[in-house]
Write a protein that holds these residues in place. Structure first.
Motif, short mmCIF file in Angstrom:
data_model
loop_
_atom_site.label_atom_id
_atom_site.label_comp_id
_atom_site.label_asym_id
_atom_site.label_seq_id
_atom_site.Cartn_x
_atom_site.Cartn_y
_atom_site.Cartn_z
N UNK A 1 67.73 -13.90 -45.54
CA UNK A 1 66.76 -14.60 -46.38
C UNK A 1 65.96 -15.59 -45.55
N UNK A 2 64.64 -15.59 -45.73
CA UNK A 2 63.76 -16.52 -45.04
C UNK A 2 62.86 -17.22 -46.05
N UNK A 3 62.16 -18.25 -45.59
CA UNK A 3 61.30 -19.05 -46.46
C UNK A 3 59.87 -18.99 -45.94
N UNK A 4 58.94 -18.82 -46.86
CA UNK A 4 57.52 -18.81 -46.54
C UNK A 4 56.81 -19.87 -47.38
N UNK A 5 55.86 -20.56 -46.78
CA UNK A 5 55.09 -21.58 -47.50
C UNK A 5 53.63 -21.16 -47.46
N UNK A 6 53.21 -20.30 -48.39
CA UNK A 6 51.83 -19.79 -48.36
C UNK A 6 50.83 -20.84 -48.82
N UNK A 7 49.58 -20.65 -48.39
CA UNK A 7 48.53 -21.56 -48.83
C UNK A 7 48.29 -21.43 -50.32
N UNK A 8 48.50 -20.22 -50.84
CA UNK A 8 48.35 -19.96 -52.27
C UNK A 8 49.41 -18.98 -52.71
N UNK A 9 50.05 -19.26 -53.84
CA UNK A 9 51.13 -18.40 -54.32
C UNK A 9 50.58 -17.06 -54.82
N UNK A 10 51.23 -15.97 -54.41
CA UNK A 10 50.89 -14.63 -54.87
C UNK A 10 51.92 -14.23 -55.92
N UNK A 11 51.65 -14.58 -57.19
CA UNK A 11 52.65 -14.40 -58.22
C UNK A 11 53.02 -12.95 -58.45
N UNK A 12 52.09 -12.05 -58.24
CA UNK A 12 52.39 -10.64 -58.50
C UNK A 12 53.00 -9.93 -57.31
N UNK A 13 52.72 -10.41 -56.10
CA UNK A 13 53.15 -9.69 -54.91
C UNK A 13 54.37 -10.23 -54.20
N UNK A 14 54.68 -11.49 -54.38
CA UNK A 14 55.79 -12.11 -53.66
C UNK A 14 57.13 -11.46 -54.02
N UNK A 15 58.12 -11.64 -53.17
CA UNK A 15 59.45 -11.11 -53.45
C UNK A 15 60.25 -12.06 -54.35
N UNK A 16 60.14 -13.34 -54.06
CA UNK A 16 60.87 -14.37 -54.81
C UNK A 16 60.18 -15.70 -54.56
N UNK A 17 60.45 -16.67 -55.41
CA UNK A 17 59.91 -18.00 -55.14
C UNK A 17 60.87 -19.06 -55.65
N UNK A 18 60.70 -20.27 -55.13
CA UNK A 18 61.52 -21.40 -55.58
C UNK A 18 60.81 -21.96 -56.82
N UNK A 19 61.32 -21.55 -57.98
CA UNK A 19 60.66 -21.87 -59.24
C UNK A 19 61.17 -23.19 -59.80
N UNK A 20 60.38 -23.80 -60.64
CA UNK A 20 60.79 -24.96 -61.40
C UNK A 20 60.37 -24.80 -62.84
N UNK A 21 61.25 -25.12 -63.76
CA UNK A 21 60.95 -25.11 -65.20
C UNK A 21 61.83 -26.15 -65.86
#
Length: 515
Positions: free
Chosen positions: A389-409
Motif C-alpha cells: 500500500x502506498x499514498x498519493x497526494x494528487x492536486x485534484x481528487x479523481x473520485x471515479x478513477x482512484x483506487x481508494x482514498x482517506x475519506x472523512x464523514x
C-alpha cells in the motif's frame, strides 16, 4: 494662559468621554472589531449542492437550526406542526426577515430551494435528504407545507438546509451560477468582498432578525495548509484556526492563546472505490485490510491521543451498536484471510494472486496534514502484513478513477444524516459506488420510524450488514483542535462538532473580541 489651560481641560474631557463611549455600551456600536479565521479555499459557496462549508452558518439560515446541544430549534420558521395522517409538515415563517439585498424572504424561496436540491439535473449530494417529498405547497407568503410519501424521522434536521433567494437564482445553473461567488443570504453576516485565493470578507448584517452580531467583520483568510495556518496564528495574521494535533499542541499553555480540544462526530477511514476494477477482483481482501490497521497506535501517534479508534459511522450517536465487529488489530488474522482467498507470499515480501501483487494506492487531499499522516501510518501497517500500500497526494481528487482514498464523514445529528446518502446505493454522497441490498433496506426502515426502539433495531442491523461487507476500513474519530487568540470570547467549547469541525460558528452573533 488661562484660556490655553481651559482649552486643554476641555480637550481632555472630550477625549475621556470618547474613550468611555468606546469601551462600553452596546457592542454593535463599539469601535470596529474584526475576526480573521484561517480557512481552506473556496471555489464557490453553494449550500444547496455542497456540504461542509463552515461559512454557510454565517451567510445563510434554514427553517430550523441547531443549538449548542445539537438539538433542533426554530430559525426562519417560528414554529411548525406535523399531520401524521398524511405525513405533512407545515412551517410558519418569520415575517421580519430580509435578504441581504433588502428583498423580503418568503415561502416561495423555501419551495424554490428544496425543489432545486431535489431536481436530479442539478446533481446535489443533498438530494437524498428530500427524496420522500411529494409536494411542496406555498399556502401564503409566510406558510409552506411539505407532504412526504412516508415518514422521515430526520426531516426537521434536513430543514436546517440554507434557504436561497428565488429572485436571484431562478433560471440560473445551480452548479455554475455566478451567484455562488457573490452569495446573498439572510444570515448574521453578508459578503463584502471576495479576493479569489486570498480572502473572503464578511460584514455584519445590521438587520439580522436575531439582532446584529457583536463582531463587525469576519475575514476568511485563505490558508489551505495546516502548517502555514499555525505559523500565521503565531505571527498574529490570523485569530482563529482549526489545526492538526501536532501544530495545536505548540499553543497549549501559552499566554495569549486558548486551545479548544472539541469532540466531533468526524471519522476517518479508507474508502474503497468499487468503481475501480481492482476491487471487482479483490473485494475479498478488504476484511484483511481492516484487521491490519492498528487504530489505537494511529490515535496515539498521529492524533496525540485526541480522538478514538473507529469501527462504526455512528459511534457518537444514540443508535450505535457496540457489538458489531470492530476489526480490532490482528495482523495474524489479516494474513490468514489473505491466504484463505488464494494469496501467496511473493519474493518481494508482498502477497500475490494470479501473478499480481496485492496492493493499492490511498489518495489523500492535499493541505490536511492529519489525513496525510493517518494515511501514511495505515499504509505502513498494511505493508507490514504483506499488502503493498502506498499514498498519493494528487492536486485534484479523481473520485471515479482512484483506487481508494482517506475519506472523512460523520454527523452529530440524526443517525440518518451521513448514513442514508453515504452508504445507500446510488445516493448523492456515495462516492465509493458501494451497494448492499440489506444496508439499503435497513437504512430506509430506520428513517421511516419515529419510535426509538424500532430505529435502534434497524440501525443495529444496518451496522452489522455494513461490518459484514465493509464499504470503508474505519480508522479513527478525530477531535477538532481549534486555537484562538484569548481575546475572542463566546466560543462554545462543549458543542459536538461535525465533519471538518463544522459547527463552531453556531452562535457567532454572540461572540465578542476584548481583553
Amino acid at each position: 494662559m488661562k484660556k490655553a489651560l481651559s482649552l486643554l481641560l476641555s480637550l481632555m474631557m472630550i477625549f475621556s468621554l470618547t474613550a468611555c463611549a468606546q469601551s462600553g455600551g452596546d457592542s454593535t456600536t463599539d469601535a470596529p472589531s474584526t475576526l480573521v479565521y484561517g480557512s481552506a479555499d473556496y471555489t464557490r459557496i453553494d449550500p444547496a449542492m455542497d456540504e461542509h462549508c463552515e461559512i454557510n452558518l454565517l451567510l445563510f439560515n434554514g427553517l430550523t437550526a441547531h443549538d449548542g446541544n445539537d438539538q433542533i430549534v426554530p430559525a426562519l420558521a417560528e414554529r411548525w406542526d406535523y399531520n401524521e395522517a398524511n405525513c405533512t409538515y407545515t412551517f410558519y415563517l418569520r415575517e421580519d426577515v430580509k435578504w441581504h439585498d433588502g428583498e423580503p424572504f418568503t415561502a416561495q424561496d423555501v419551495k424554490f430551494t428544496i425543489e432545486a436540491i431535489m431536481d436530479p439535473d442539478n446533481g446535489s449530494e443533498n438530494a437524498p435528504n428530500y427524496e420522500d417529498v411529494q409536494e411542496i405547497t406555498v399556502l401564503d407568503d409566510h406558510t409552506v407545507s411539505f407532504r412526504l410519501a412516508e415518514p422521515n424521522a430526520a426531516f426537521l434536521e434536513y430543514m436546517t438546509m440554507a434557504i436561497l433567494p428565488q429572485h436571484l437564482l431562478e433560471g440560473e445553473d445551480m452548479q455554475e451560477s455566478a451567484f455562488f461567488r457573490a452569495p446573498v443570504g439572510t444570515g448574521p453576516y453578508k459578503l463584502e468582498s471576495w479576493d479569489a485565493g486570498q480572502s473572503i470578507v464578511l460584514v455584519r448584517n445590521e438587520d439580522y432578525f436575531l439582532g446584529a452580531p457583536n463582531i463587525e467583520r469576519v475575514i476568511f483568510k485563505i490558508v489551505p495548509d495546516d502548517n502555514a495556518q499555525a505559523m500565521q496564528l503565531e505571527s498574529g495574521e490570523i485569530d482563529l484556526a482549526l489545526l492538526d494535533p501536532k501544530n495545536a499542541q505548540n499553543f497549549a499553555g501559552r499566554d495569549g492563546y486558548t486551545c479548544y480540544d472539541m469532540t466531533t462526530a468526524d471519522y476517518r477511514g479508507i474508502l474503497f472505490n468499487f468503481n475501480n476494477p481492482y476491487w471487482t477482483e479483490n473485494r475479498d481482501i478488504i476484511p484483511a485490510v481492516c484487521y491490519a490497521i492498528d487504530r489505537q497506535a494511529i490515535v496515539d501517534s498521529v492524533l496525540l491521543g485526541q480522538g478514538m479508534a473507529a469501527y462504526s459511522p455512528l459511534q457518537r450517536n444514540v443508535y450505535n451498536d457496540e457489538t458489531v465487529n470492530h476489526y480490532d488489530y490482528d495482523p495474524a488474522k489479516a494474513r490468514e484471510i489473505l491466504e484463505s482467498v488464494g494469496c501467496t507470499m511473493g519474493g518481494s515480501g508482498y502477497y500475490e494472486r494470479n501473478g499480481e501483487e496485492i496492493g493499492f494506492v490511498i489518495s489523500v487531499m492535499s493541505g490536511e496534514q492529519d489525513r496525510i499522516d493517518i494515511a501514511q501510518a495505515a499504509a505502513q501497517q498494511l505493508r507490514e502484513v504483506g499488502i503493498h500500500c502506498t499514498v498519493d497526494i494528487p492536486a485534484q481528487m479523481d473520485w471515479s478513477g482512484q483506487m481508494a482514498c482517506l475519506i472523512g464523514w460523520g454527523s452529530p445529528f440524526d443517525a440518518d444524516d451521513h448514513t442514508y446518502k453515504v452508504f445507500g446505493t446510488d445516493k448523492g454522497a456515495n462516492y465509493s459506488g458501494y451497494s448492499n441490498a440489506l444496508v439499503d433496506e435497513y437504512l430506509s426502515l430506520a428513517r421511516q420510524s419515529s419510535d426509538d426502539t424500532v430505529r435502534k433495531e434497524y440501525y443495529s442491523k444496518f451496522l452489522h450488514a455494513l461490518a459484514d461487507d465493509p464499504a470503508y476500513a474505519f480508522i479513527c474519530y478525530i477531535d477538532a483542535n481549534y486555537v484562538a487568540k484569548s481575546t475572542i470570547h463566546g466560543i462554545d467549547a462543549d458543542t459536538v462538532l461535525g465533519h471538518h469541525g463544522v459547527g463552531i460558528f453556531w452562535n457567532i452573533q454572540d461572540w465578542t473580541i476584548g481583553e
